[in-house]
Design a protein around this motif. Structure first.
Motif, PDB file in Angstrom:
ATOM      1  N   ILE A 249      61.153  -5.874  37.577  1.00 55.34           N
ATOM      2  CA  ILE A 249      61.619  -4.728  38.362  1.00 55.34           C
ATOM      3  C   ILE A 249      60.462  -3.746  38.351  1.00 55.34           C
ATOM      4  O   ILE A 249      60.543  -2.673  37.783  1.00 55.34           O
ATOM      5  CB  ILE A 249      62.863  -4.087  37.740  1.00 55.34           C
ATOM      6  CG1 ILE A 249      63.823  -5.162  37.283  1.00 55.34           C
ATOM      7  CG2 ILE A 249      63.541  -3.181  38.734  1.00 55.34           C
ATOM      8  CD1 ILE A 249      65.091  -4.620  36.685  1.00 55.34           C
ATOM      9  N   ALA A 250      59.377  -4.154  38.983  1.00 53.58           N
ATOM     10  CA  ALA A 250      58.130  -3.414  38.864  1.00 53.58           C
ATOM     11  C   ALA A 250      58.247  -1.998  39.413  1.00 53.58           C
ATOM     12  O   ALA A 250      57.611  -1.081  38.915  1.00 53.58           O
ATOM     13  CB  ALA A 250      57.011  -4.164  39.576  1.00 53.58           C
ATOM     14  N   GLY A 251      59.054  -1.819  40.457  1.00 53.26           N
ATOM     15  CA  GLY A 251      59.160  -0.488  41.064  1.00 53.26           C
ATOM     16  C   GLY A 251      59.654   0.547  40.075  1.00 53.26           C
ATOM     17  O   GLY A 251      59.071   1.615  39.926  1.00 53.26           O
ATOM     18  N   ILE A 252      60.727   0.220  39.372  1.00 51.67           N
ATOM     19  CA  ILE A 252      61.262   1.165  38.385  1.00 51.67           C
ATOM     20  C   ILE A 252      60.248   1.375  37.268  1.00 51.67           C
ATOM     21  O   ILE A 252      60.026   2.499  36.820  1.00 51.67           O
ATOM     22  CB  ILE A 252      62.583   0.641  37.793  1.00 51.67           C
ATOM     23  CG1 ILE A 252      63.619   0.466  38.881  1.00 51.67           C
ATOM     24  CG2 ILE A 252      63.049   1.524  36.678  1.00 51.67           C
ATOM     25  CD1 ILE A 252      64.510   1.641  39.099  1.00 51.67           C
ATOM     26  N   GLY A 253      59.644   0.288  36.820  1.00 49.98           N
ATOM     27  CA  GLY A 253      58.651   0.406  35.762  1.00 49.98           C
ATOM     28  C   GLY A 253      57.525   1.343  36.169  1.00 49.98           C
ATOM     29  O   GLY A 253      57.103   2.217  35.421  1.00 49.98           O
ATOM     30  N   ALA A 254      57.046   1.162  37.398  1.00 51.36           N
ATOM     31  CA  ALA A 254      55.955   2.001  37.872  1.00 51.36           C
ATOM     32  C   ALA A 254      56.387   3.454  37.984  1.00 51.36           C
ATOM     33  O   ALA A 254      55.636   4.368  37.643  1.00 51.36           O
ATOM     34  CB  ALA A 254      55.450   1.494  39.224  1.00 51.36           C
ATOM     35  N   ALA A 255      57.616   3.672  38.449  1.00 51.15           N
ATOM     36  CA  ALA A 255      58.102   5.056  38.571  1.00 51.15           C
ATOM     37  C   ALA A 255      58.143   5.716  37.199  1.00 51.15           C
ATOM     38  O   ALA A 255      57.748   6.869  37.034  1.00 51.15           O
ATOM     39  CB  ALA A 255      59.480   5.078  39.224  1.00 51.15           C
ATOM     40  N   MET A 256      58.617   4.968  36.197  1.00 55.53           N
ATOM     41  CA  MET A 256      58.633   5.527  34.840  1.00 55.53           C
ATOM     42  C   MET A 256      57.214   5.824  34.373  1.00 55.53           C
ATOM     43  O   MET A 256      56.968   6.845  33.723  1.00 55.53           O
ATOM     44  CB  MET A 256      59.283   4.538  33.872  1.00 55.53           C
ATOM     45  CG  MET A 256      60.761   4.371  34.056  1.00 55.53           C
ATOM     46  SD  MET A 256      61.392   3.235  32.814  1.00 55.53           S
ATOM     47  CE  MET A 256      63.139   3.330  33.168  1.00 55.53           C
TER      48      MET A 256
ATOM     49  N   TYR B  59      62.872   6.953  42.031  1.00 56.93           N
ATOM     50  CA  TYR B  59      62.825   8.221  41.306  1.00 56.93           C
ATOM     51  C   TYR B  59      64.200   8.858  41.204  1.00 56.93           C
ATOM     52  O   TYR B  59      64.577   9.380  40.168  1.00 56.93           O
ATOM     53  CB  TYR B  59      61.833   9.177  41.979  1.00 56.93           C
ATOM     54  CG  TYR B  59      60.405   8.767  41.754  1.00 56.93           C
ATOM     55  CD1 TYR B  59      59.699   8.071  42.726  1.00 56.93           C
ATOM     56  CD2 TYR B  59      59.772   9.046  40.556  1.00 56.93           C
ATOM     57  CE1 TYR B  59      58.400   7.667  42.499  1.00 56.93           C
ATOM     58  CE2 TYR B  59      58.470   8.653  40.324  1.00 56.93           C
ATOM     59  CZ  TYR B  59      57.793   7.964  41.307  1.00 56.93           C
ATOM     60  OH  TYR B  59      56.503   7.565  41.080  1.00 56.93           O
ATOM     61  N   THR B  60      64.972   8.793  42.303  1.00 52.59           N
ATOM     62  CA  THR B  60      66.307   9.370  42.232  1.00 52.59           C
ATOM     63  C   THR B  60      67.143   8.596  41.229  1.00 52.59           C
ATOM     64  O   THR B  60      67.933   9.157  40.489  1.00 52.59           O
ATOM     65  CB  THR B  60      67.018   9.368  43.604  1.00 52.59           C
ATOM     66  OG1 THR B  60      66.801   8.114  44.222  1.00 52.59           O
ATOM     67  CG2 THR B  60      66.523  10.476  44.487  1.00 52.59           C
ATOM     68  N   GLU B  61      66.920   7.294  41.174  1.00 51.35           N
ATOM     69  CA  GLU B  61      67.688   6.490  40.232  1.00 51.35           C
ATOM     70  C   GLU B  61      67.420   6.901  38.795  1.00 51.35           C
ATOM     71  O   GLU B  61      68.328   7.121  38.021  1.00 51.35           O
ATOM     72  CB  GLU B  61      67.314   5.009  40.413  1.00 51.35           C
ATOM     73  CG  GLU B  61      67.881   4.094  39.354  1.00 51.35           C
ATOM     74  CD  GLU B  61      69.042   3.285  39.852  1.00 51.35           C
ATOM     75  OE1 GLU B  61      69.205   3.232  41.082  1.00 51.35           O
ATOM     76  OE2 GLU B  61      69.776   2.720  39.033  1.00 51.35           O
ATOM     77  N   ILE B  62      66.156   7.025  38.428  1.00 51.01           N
ATOM     78  CA  ILE B  62      65.879   7.278  37.020  1.00 51.01           C
ATOM     79  C   ILE B  62      65.980   8.753  36.654  1.00 51.01           C
ATOM     80  O   ILE B  62      66.141   9.097  35.493  1.00 51.01           O
ATOM     81  CB  ILE B  62      64.499   6.740  36.588  1.00 51.01           C
ATOM     82  CG1 ILE B  62      63.371   7.445  37.322  1.00 51.01           C
ATOM     83  CG2 ILE B  62      64.422   5.249  36.789  1.00 51.01           C
ATOM     84  CD1 ILE B  62      62.011   6.922  36.902  1.00 51.01           C
ATOM     85  N   LEU B  63      65.885   9.650  37.649  1.00 50.37           N
ATOM     86  CA  LEU B  63      65.921  11.065  37.315  1.00 50.37           C
ATOM     87  C   LEU B  63      67.279  11.700  37.553  1.00 50.37           C
ATOM     88  O   LEU B  63      67.639  12.678  36.910  1.00 50.37           O
ATOM     89  CB  LEU B  63      64.875  11.826  38.138  1.00 50.37           C
ATOM     90  CG  LEU B  63      63.423  11.580  37.745  1.00 50.37           C
ATOM     91  CD1 LEU B  63      62.492  12.224  38.758  1.00 50.37           C
ATOM     92  CD2 LEU B  63      63.158  12.146  36.362  1.00 50.37           C
TER      93      LEU B  63
ATOM     94  N   PHE C 222      68.853   2.771  33.964  1.00 51.70           N
ATOM     95  CA  PHE C 222      67.452   3.169  33.976  1.00 51.70           C
ATOM     96  C   PHE C 222      67.304   4.648  33.660  1.00 51.70           C
ATOM     97  O   PHE C 222      66.314   5.083  33.068  1.00 51.70           O
ATOM     98  CB  PHE C 222      66.807   2.836  35.324  1.00 51.70           C
ATOM     99  CG  PHE C 222      66.888   1.372  35.638  1.00 51.70           C
ATOM    100  CD1 PHE C 222      67.679   0.913  36.674  1.00 51.70           C
ATOM    101  CD2 PHE C 222      66.199   0.452  34.873  1.00 51.70           C
ATOM    102  CE1 PHE C 222      67.765  -0.439  36.949  1.00 51.70           C
ATOM    103  CE2 PHE C 222      66.291  -0.904  35.134  1.00 51.70           C
ATOM    104  CZ  PHE C 222      67.074  -1.347  36.175  1.00 51.70           C
ATOM    105  N   TYR C 223      68.296   5.427  34.061  1.00 51.99           N
ATOM    106  CA  TYR C 223      68.310   6.844  33.696  1.00 51.99           C
ATOM    107  C   TYR C 223      68.365   6.954  32.173  1.00 51.99           C
ATOM    108  O   TYR C 223      67.630   7.730  31.574  1.00 51.99           O
ATOM    109  CB  TYR C 223      69.536   7.500  34.332  1.00 51.99           C
ATOM    110  CG  TYR C 223      69.756   8.931  33.942  1.00 51.99           C
ATOM    111  CD1 TYR C 223      70.602   9.276  32.890  1.00 51.99           C
ATOM    112  CD2 TYR C 223      69.127   9.956  34.642  1.00 51.99           C
ATOM    113  CE1 TYR C 223      70.809  10.584  32.542  1.00 51.99           C
ATOM    114  CE2 TYR C 223      69.334  11.276  34.303  1.00 51.99           C
ATOM    115  CZ  TYR C 223      70.177  11.581  33.244  1.00 51.99           C
ATOM    116  OH  TYR C 223      70.382  12.890  32.900  1.00 51.99           O
TER     117      TYR C 223
END
Lengths: 270, 418, 311
Positions: free
Chosen positions: C281-288, C74-78, C85-86
């Motif tokens: 990269i399922a984690g990032i996908g799921a976070a999005m 979450y910190t990565e994309i937000l 990814f952001y």
């Protein structure tokens, strides 16, 4: 009348792509390549239909059709039963946390179903349902939006009806089956139509769940078919047109049922 | 009463389903004792050809028959991890693309062939196209056996070539300069010189011709390089000078209706082209910058074995038997427009007459087959797919685009490694 | 309702008595009604969704085991402005919102007017109805093939017969225009049917009474028609919005997310990360996906608040 003019105008816009599709299925593939603008086919051919319907070794269209029929009908029946009961529960019955639970259901449905796929597949696998009809039928009945729809329609039925029935000594179940259900027949017809169509057109989930080409329902099957006719538009559109036949027939049958007026306001008398 | 009818109907259906569900699930998803479960992504027309090979093999009455299951490519790669982890219904033999194998090896999902090759001495380097055979050699073990090498080359319209570039094919290589010349002449007649089709292999081949590669050491991605910029500028040049088709035009349609001279595409597309009437096409190498350094982008389908502790030794031997059969009977696969990796197919005159066999017949040309099997290939091509089209039609600045793409790839790798 | 007070008093008494003796039964039966659905929901929806949320807190390539990383995704994309990814979240979410804003109003107003028009029961009503509904029966890929052909730059009938050269699919603003047209054509069938059913239920007496009072058609529409079908409008607005937030097929197949990612919606990035060609990269996908879900919830909550049935 203004409405007629409006309808005619919109109808024309809607008709163009449909007509184009329909006419293209009768065109020769090579004609399409050389003369792509022409609306009418230069040579009318029915070869596309023959190919799609009877090319049966790797594209058993008839089998797919049966699969879709079984899956979609089963799911529709299942959903109708579950949704009527649940819709009644959330709209008519009083119990603790009723609205809270409903809101929670709605909220959960708002998550995009993308990453659910993997755990859902694992569950299906654990149940031993991979490659079986159950996998395609049952999970679809877990949806909340149909309940939402039914609930909204039920809200429109005055609660007084229930009260007067209760006075007459009716049990909850009787109120449900004899009073409310008949009144929401139009919306149940809509639910049936939407569920059947949704199930029929679903291709992502069935293509994950079924490994065997023979067991696939028709929509993912036709996707494969499109893969076979790589550059081929006429065949792809022919397949697409064939696929909508059952859902269209269902629509024609159900048309009159959801046009019925909910005879609420006219029937309110002591 | 309606409700009762509905209820009964449901019960009946559930019973019917239970019965049919039980019957079917037992017979198909898992492999039965003496069946080899074979997964492949051949859901296109070539699926028929693979089916033919499998059927013919089964007719020889082997101890273990092969059960052929073609699954859509995307779905297959999604299902593989789940199935392998679950331990049930793991396919015995699977066809995967060469670029994916390193990932599977890194995650310890494959059974090596090393011990099994002793009994099948003919499955060896000398009998296969080097580009295909070398893929399976990872960390000193053999993890895959090649089925084919499929290259991205170029089709040309024979009449139009005669008219606009009559001598281009004299040395069997068409250069970009020759394409430009032809395009300059043909555009006055409204004929497009060069169809800009699948940008990924087009870019990669030119990039490699210029000496570039997508990785320097197998770990680090290298996309933001001077060679990449040059490659993009070459492609953009073709568009700007109206040698290539306009944005939005379908090069396939242009070629099939005789309005384009050169059509780069994979050898696997040839059967589709035969549908077009009045199209006299020929097949040659992908266009080159210089005839001295020929590069044809190639990928390869490979046979791998996912780990399954329940797989018996006898069955594994049966699988090797099938692989050896395929090695000797790959002609149906060639008919799908492919180039079988097994060199024995060259002994078949029918194969030698097929247009794509020229790539494999000549040992020199065999060297031109470049497979980009970098382990993070997937991330790279995702960016390339988005970048090249936009760059070619002038929708973004090339330097910026390359920088962003490189960064995206690095970020994805970094996140994956964390 | 014609009940006199005498009766009313009796009714009250008996329902109280009934209530007391059936108290235990009343408690159980609601759960029998909502129970079957809840079980299915828990197994096939709630659990996978919760698992999906869990994935968003991990680093997972779908092959090995998920590795818990807390809020790192979450910190990565937000928050990490430097990260690809952001960028993806910013562009993807922005385009998704644009898509929703462009399409939802049309997907409500157009079918509403069509239903209203059909409600006047003109000649050929059944034909019109079927015509407007039919597109919604086609699968997404069929629709994309049809419109890719129709809007093709050099080979499409539209450019040919209008004598223009517009690149509908790979230039702006035409790419958005095309997406909106296709989406409306394809999806309004369902909403139209709901409105038709709803409009049919409005009593003619109400309209007659209004006519007597001198109301014109426009006033009747806004003061009688719309309020009467408020419940259905709420439903369609919420559902349509949710559906359009989940848009994926149209931009993927028709405009391929272009030009230069201007029509790449968030779901496309989610798919690319979770099920792309490279390692997952399922984690990032799921976070999005979770972020998208939260956006949908907030928007729906606002819609509920403004449109709810005030009873």
């Amino acid at each position: 009348m203004i409405s007629l003019i409006f309808l005619l105008f919109m109808a024309f816009i809607w008709l163009v792509p449909l007509l184009y599709t329909f006419l293209t299925t009768f065109k020769n593939e090579s004609d399409i390549q050389s003369n792509p603008f022409t609306i009418l086919p230069i040579n009318w051919v029915i070869g596309n239909y023959q190919d799609v319907l009877f090319e049966n070794t790797s594209a058993p269209v008839a089998k797919w059709f049966m699969n879709s029929l079984i899956i979609s009908v089963s799911q529709t029946v299942l959903v109708l039963v579950i949704v009527s009961f649940a819709g009644y529960g959330y709209s008519r019955m009083k119990f603790k946390g009723r609205d809270a639970i409903f809101i929670f259901l709605m909220a959960t449905m708002m998550f995009p179903a993308v990453v659910n796929l993997i755990p859902l597949y694992k569950i299906i696998d654990t149940l031993g349902w991979v490659n079986s009809y159950f996998a395609a039928i049952v999970p679809g009945a877990a949806g909340v939006f149909n309940i939402f729809l039914v609930r909204q329609f039920m809200q429109g039925i005055p609660k007084d009806f229930d009260e007067s029935a209760r006075v007459d000594g009716a049990s909850e179940f009787q109120i449900f089956t004899k009073l409310i259900l008949p009144l929401i027949r139009p919306v149940l017809t809509v639910v049936a139509l939407f569920t059947f169509t949704g199930s029929w057109n679903d291709f992502l989930w069935p293509s994950i769940v079924f490994n065997d080409i023979e067991k696939m329902p028709i929509t993912p099957g036709l996707q494969l078919l499109q893969g076979m006719y790589a550059l081929d538009i006429a065949h792809a559109l022919t397949g697409a047109l064939i696929a909508i036949v059952p859902t269209f027939i269902l629509y024609l049958f159900t048309q009159k049922y959801f046009m019925e007026s909910l005879s609420l306001s006219s029937g309110v008398k002591g | 009463m309606k409700k009762k009818a509905v209820l009964m109907f449901t019960i009946l259906f559930v019973f019917a389903m239970a019965l049919s569900g039980c019957n079917s699930s037992s017979s198909s998803s898992g492999s039965s004792k003496n069946e080899i479960l074979f997964w492949n992504p051949f859901t296109g027309p070539d699926g028929e050809n693979m089916k033919q090979i499998v059927d013919e093999y089964n007719k020889t009455n082997p101890e273990f028959k092969v059960k052929n299951l073609s699954i859509a490519e995307g779905d297959m790669y999604t299902k593989i991890p789940t199935v392998v982890n679950s331990g049930k219904g793991i396919p015995d033999l699977t066809i995967v693309h060469a670029e994916r194998i390193k990932q599977f090896v890194d995650n310890d999902m494959l059974t090596p062939y090393d011990d099994l090759l002793a009994d099948y001495p003919e499955i060896k380097a000398e009998n296969y196209v080097p580009a295909g055979w070398n893929i399976g050699d990872i960390d000193g073990s053999r993890y895959s056996v090649p089925l084919d090498v499929h290259s991205f080359v170029m089709y040309y319209n024979k009449e139009l070539l005669e008219k606009y570039a009559p001598n281009a094919l004299d040395d069997n290589v068409i250069t970009f300069d020759e394409i430009r010349e032809a395009g300059e002449r043909s555009k006055k007649d409204g004929i497009t010189g060069f169809g800009l089709t699948w940008t990924r292999p087009i870019f990669l081949s030119i990039y490699n011709q210029l000496g570039g590669d997508i990785t320097s050491d197998g770990e680090t991605p290298t996309l933001n390089t001077p060679e990449a910029k040059e490659a993009l500028e070459l492609i953009k040049g073709l568009v700007d000078d109206k040698i290539a088709n306009k944005d939005g035009e379908d090069p396939g349609q242009l070629f099939q209706s005789g309005k384009a001279i050169f059509y780069p595409e994979g050898i696997w597309m040839q059967n589709g082209l035969n549908e077009a009437k009045n199209l006299n096409w020929g097949l040659t190498n992908f266009p080159q910058i210089s005839p001295d350094n020929i590069v044809n982008w190639t990928s390869s389908h490979q046979f791998v074995m996912f780990k399954d502790e329940n797989r018996s030794e006898e069955k594994t031997k049966g699988m090797m038997d099938f692989l050896d059969y395929v090695r000797q009977h790959s002609l149906p696969w060639a008919k799908a427009g492919q180039n079988p990796a097994a060199l024995e197919t060259l002994e078949d005159s029918e194969y030698k007459e097929m247009p794509q066999s020229f790539l494999v017949e000549d040992p020199e040309l065999q060297k031109s087959l470049k497979i980009f099997d970098y382990k993070y290939n997937g991330f790279v091509v995702e960016e390339i797919d988005k970048l090249v089209g936009d760059a070619a039609f002038g929708k973004l600045d090339i330097d910026e685009g390359l920088e962003k793409a490189q960064k995206a790839i690095e970020d994805k790798i970094a996140t994956n490694k964390k | 309702m014609m009940i006199n007070t005498g009766e009313n008093k009796e009714v009250n008494m008996s329902s109280v008595m009934v209530g007391k003796s059936n108290k235990k039964r009343l408690n159980l039966s609601p759960y029998l009604y909502i129970g079957p659905h809840l079980i299915l929901f828990a197994v096939f929806f709630l659990f996978p969704t919760l698992y999906g949320v869990y994935i968003s807190f991990t680093n997972w390539d779908l092959i090995g085991d998920p590795e818990f990383v807390g809020l790192a995704n979450y910190t990565e994309i937000l928050l990490n402005q430097d990260s690809t990814f952001y960028e993806q979240l910013r562009i993807g979410l922005g385009n998704t919102f644009k898509f929703v804003i462009f399409t939802v109003p049309f997907c409500i107003i157009v079918p509403l007017f069509l239903a209203a028009g059909l409600n006047t029961k003109p000649k050929g009503m059944k034909f019109f109805q079927a015509l407007f509904y039919m597109p919604s029966l086609f699968s997404v890929s069929a629709v994309m093939i049809i419109f890719a052909m129709l809007f093709s730059v050099s080979f499409g009938p539209i450019n040919h017969y209008l004598n223009v050269d517009t690149n509908w699919l790979s230039t702006q603003p035409y790419a958005w225009v095309t997406l909106v047209i296709v989406t409306v054509w394809w999806t309004i069938g369902a909403n139209m049917i709901i409105y038709q059913a709803a409009l049919n239920g409005i009593s003619k007496d109400l309209y007659e009474a209004a006519s007597i009072d001198g109301a014109n058609n426009v006033q009747k529409f806004f003061k009688i028609t719309l309020p009467s079908i408020r419940a259905q409008i709420l439903y369609t607005v919420v559902i349509t919005t949710i559906a359009q937030f989940n848009v994926y097929g149209q931009p993927l197949m028709l405009t391929k997310g272009g030009p230069t990612s201007s029509t790449t919606v968030l779901l496309m990035y989610i798919q690319e990360n979770a099920f792309g060609s490279g390692i997952s990269i399922a984690g990032i996908g799921a976070a999005m996906a979770v972020i998208l879900g939260i956006c949908i919830m907030v928007v729906s909550a606002i819609q509920f608040f403004f449109l709810r049935q005030r009873d």
